[in-house]
Design a protein around this motif. Structure first.
Motif, PDB file in Angstrom:
ATOM      1  N   HIS A  37       0.833  -1.200   0.000  1.00  0.00           N
ATOM      2  CA  HIS A  37       0.000   0.000   0.000  1.00  0.00           C
ATOM      3  C   HIS A  37       0.872   1.256   0.000  1.00  0.00           C
ATOM      4  N   ALA A  38       1.912   1.261   0.789  1.00  0.00           N
ATOM      5  CA  ALA A  38       2.781   2.437   0.902  1.00  0.00           C
ATOM      6  C   ALA A  38       3.573   2.689  -0.383  1.00  0.00           C
ATOM      7  N   VAL A  39       4.103   1.637  -1.011  1.00  0.00           N
ATOM      8  CA  VAL A  39       4.855   1.869  -2.255  1.00  0.00           C
ATOM      9  C   VAL A  39       3.921   2.305  -3.371  1.00  0.00           C
ATOM     10  N   ALA A  40       2.686   1.791  -3.388  1.00  0.00           N
ATOM     11  CA  ALA A  40       1.709   2.230  -4.390  1.00  0.00           C
ATOM     12  C   ALA A  40       1.401   3.711  -4.211  1.00  0.00           C
ATOM     13  N   ALA A  41       1.266   4.141  -2.964  1.00  0.00           N
ATOM     14  CA  ALA A  41       0.994   5.556  -2.693  1.00  0.00           C
ATOM     15  C   ALA A  41       2.221   6.426  -2.972  1.00  0.00           C
ATOM     16  N   ALA A  42       3.400   5.937  -2.621  1.00  0.00           N
ATOM     17  CA  ALA A  42       4.615   6.729  -2.779  1.00  0.00           C
ATOM     18  C   ALA A  42       5.065   6.856  -4.230  1.00  0.00           C
ATOM     19  N   TYR A  43       4.903   5.786  -5.006  1.00  0.00           N
ATOM     20  CA  TYR A  43       5.462   5.783  -6.356  1.00  0.00           C
ATOM     21  C   TYR A  43       4.412   5.715  -7.465  1.00  0.00           C
ATOM     22  N   GLY A  44       3.150   5.461  -7.112  1.00  0.00           N
ATOM     23  CA  GLY A  44       2.030   5.528  -8.050  1.00  0.00           C
ATOM     24  C   GLY A  44       2.247   4.907  -9.410  1.00  0.00           C
ATOM     25  N   ASP A  45       2.334   5.754 -10.430  1.00  0.00           N
ATOM     26  CA  ASP A  45       2.414   5.286 -11.810  1.00  0.00           C
ATOM     27  C   ASP A  45       3.836   5.064 -12.319  1.00  0.00           C
ATOM     28  N   ALA A  46       4.806   5.079 -11.426  1.00  0.00           N
ATOM     29  CA  ALA A  46       6.179   4.740 -11.814  1.00  0.00           C
ATOM     30  C   ALA A  46       6.253   3.232 -12.044  1.00  0.00           C
ATOM     31  N   PRO A  47       7.078   2.773 -12.979  1.00  0.00           N
ATOM     32  CA  PRO A  47       7.177   1.334 -13.237  1.00  0.00           C
ATOM     33  C   PRO A  47       7.731   0.571 -12.027  1.00  0.00           C
ATOM     34  N   ALA A  48       7.036  -0.495 -11.645  1.00  0.00           N
ATOM     35  CA  ALA A  48       7.488  -1.353 -10.547  1.00  0.00           C
ATOM     36  C   ALA A  48       8.217  -2.564 -11.115  1.00  0.00           C
ATOM     37  N   VAL A  49       7.660  -3.164 -12.167  1.00  0.00           N
ATOM     38  CA  VAL A  49       8.228  -4.361 -12.782  1.00  0.00           C
ATOM     39  C   VAL A  49       8.104  -4.220 -14.288  1.00  0.00           C
ATOM     40  N   THR A  50       9.189  -4.491 -14.988  1.00  0.00           N
ATOM     41  CA  THR A  50       9.176  -4.447 -16.446  1.00  0.00           C
ATOM     42  C   THR A  50       9.830  -5.712 -16.976  1.00  0.00           C
ATOM     43  N   LEU A  51       9.176  -6.348 -17.936  1.00  0.00           N
ATOM     44  CA  LEU A  51       9.727  -7.521 -18.604  1.00  0.00           C
ATOM     45  C   LEU A  51      10.188  -7.075 -19.982  1.00  0.00           C
ATOM     46  N   GLU A  52      11.465  -7.256 -20.245  1.00  0.00           N
ATOM     47  CA  GLU A  52      12.047  -6.843 -21.515  1.00  0.00           C
ATOM     48  C   GLU A  52      12.700  -8.026 -22.204  1.00  0.00           C
ATOM     49  N   ASP A  53      12.773  -7.934 -23.525  1.00  0.00           N
ATOM     50  CA  ASP A  53      13.493  -8.916 -24.328  1.00  0.00           C
ATOM     51  C   ASP A  53      14.257  -8.143 -25.392  1.00  0.00           C
ATOM     52  N   GLY A  54      15.561  -8.123 -25.283  1.00  0.00           N
ATOM     53  CA  GLY A  54      16.386  -7.411 -26.244  1.00  0.00           C
ATOM     54  C   GLY A  54      16.104  -5.928 -26.293  1.00  0.00           C
ATOM     55  N   GLY A  55      15.784  -5.337 -25.146  1.00  0.00           N
ATOM     56  CA  GLY A  55      15.497  -3.911 -25.088  1.00  0.00           C
ATOM     57  C   GLY A  55      14.052  -3.564 -25.392  1.00  0.00           C
ATOM     58  N   GLU A  56      13.261  -4.510 -25.853  1.00  0.00           N
ATOM     59  CA  GLU A  56      11.840  -4.284 -26.138  1.00  0.00           C
ATOM     60  C   GLU A  56      11.020  -4.622 -24.891  1.00  0.00           C
ATOM     61  N   VAL A  57      10.175  -3.690 -24.477  1.00  0.00           N
ATOM     62  CA  VAL A  57       9.323  -3.909 -23.311  1.00  0.00           C
ATOM     63  C   VAL A  57       8.171  -4.832 -23.723  1.00  0.00           C
ATOM     64  N   LEU A  58       8.095  -5.998 -23.081  1.00  0.00           N
ATOM     65  CA  LEU A  58       7.031  -6.958 -23.362  1.00  0.00           C
ATOM     66  C   LEU A  58       5.839  -6.761 -22.432  1.00  0.00           C
ATOM     67  N   ALA A  59       6.111  -6.381 -21.193  1.00  0.00           N
ATOM     68  CA  ALA A  59       5.056  -6.159 -20.206  1.00  0.00           C
ATOM     69  C   ALA A  59       5.610  -5.244 -19.123  1.00  0.00           C
ATOM     70  N   SER A  60       4.723  -4.440 -18.554  1.00  0.00           N
ATOM     71  CA  SER A  60       5.132  -3.520 -17.502  1.00  0.00           C
ATOM     72  C   SER A  60       3.988  -3.354 -16.517  1.00  0.00           C
ATOM     73  N   LEU A  61       4.341  -3.032 -15.294  1.00  0.00           N
ATOM     74  CA  LEU A  61       3.368  -2.887 -14.228  1.00  0.00           C
ATOM     75  C   LEU A  61       3.807  -1.737 -13.339  1.00  0.00           C
ATOM     76  N   THR A  62       2.888  -0.829 -13.030  1.00  0.00           N
ATOM     77  CA  THR A  62       3.224   0.282 -12.142  1.00  0.00           C
ATOM     78  C   THR A  62       3.024  -0.159 -10.686  1.00  0.00           C
ATOM     79  N   TYR A  63       3.529   0.657  -9.766  1.00  0.00           N
ATOM     80  CA  TYR A  63       3.335   0.368  -8.346  1.00  0.00           C
ATOM     81  C   TYR A  63       1.853   0.386  -7.991  1.00  0.00           C
ATOM     82  N   ARG A  64       1.115   1.329  -8.568  1.00  0.00           N
ATOM     83  CA  ARG A  64      -0.324   1.405  -8.307  1.00  0.00           C
ATOM     84  C   ARG A  64      -1.022   0.129  -8.806  1.00  0.00           C
ATOM     85  N   GLU A  65      -0.690  -0.312 -10.021  1.00  0.00           N
ATOM     86  CA  GLU A  65      -1.278  -1.540 -10.567  1.00  0.00           C
ATOM     87  C   GLU A  65      -0.899  -2.763  -9.735  1.00  0.00           C
TER      88      GLU A  65
END
Length: 193
Positions: A37-65
């Motif tokens: 709850h605290a990281v979602a409030a503190a960082y909101g729409d900043a990326p929390a987890v990103t899955l990349e392959d060769g520099g291409e973003v395949l999936a991403s999730l924000t702290y809020r999500e």
């Protein structure tokens, strides 16, 4: 401003931002649920987890999500009888879905037991029995491999059992898209990840 003080691009410290949102600082959290709850409030729409392959973003999730999705899945786990101290295994590939399930399981006080997606059926049966899990979340497919098929090969006694009446597990959930979840055995719970 002191050395190491966390300040956003607008010049407002993270402490002030958290106080304005009415949430605590992540480092002050006493439980995993408070931390999410605290990281979602503190960082909101900043990326929390990103899955990349060769520099291409395949999936991403924000702290809020991450906070919202893990809360939704946590409620589903609680509804299935999983709670504090329950041992929940999950077979899920690296990426945002893994983080969401780890957070969902942990935020209700259950014990998350990640299991390799590369595990063979004969190893899986041993791991499931030795880890004494009460629930299992399984990603439907991974790298073209049907993980539900592998589970059924490991534990053929699951065939035909109904959700809530599984002799080996309290709950078994297929994780994946709604389209993928339609192909899970019909009596098993299905949740998108």
């Amino acid at each position: 401003m002191g050395e190491g003080e966390d300040v956003s691009s607008q010049g407002v410290s993270r402490e002030v931002q958290c106080a304005e949102r009415g949430s605590g600082l992540p480092e002050a959290a006493a439980t995993f649920a408070q931390f999410i709850h605290a990281v979602a409030a503190a960082y909101g729409d900043a990326p929390a987890v990103t899955l990349e392959d060769g520099g291409e973003v395949l999936a991403s999730l924000t702290y809020r999500e991450l906070g919202e999705r893990s809360a939704l899945l946590a409620r589903g786990l609680l509804a299935q009888g999983v709670g504090k101290g329950s041992r929940v295994g999950f077979i899920h590939g690296n990426g945002p879905g893994f983080a969401v399930w780890l957070a969902a399981i942990s935020r209700i006080g259950a014990i998350a037991i990640p299991i390799s997606t590369m595990i063979r059926a004969n190893e899986l049966v041993r791991v499931l029995r030795q880890s004494d899990i009460q629930g299992l979340v399984v990603q439907r497919t991974m790298l073209g491999k049907d993980l539900i098929e592998r589970l059924m090969e490991a534990l053929p006694e699951l065939e035909g059992q109904e959700q809530g009446r599984l002799r080996l597990l309290r709950c078994l959930t297929c994780a994946g898209s709604y389209r993928q979840a339609q192909h899970c055995p019909p009596a098993w719970g299905s949740r998108p990840s």
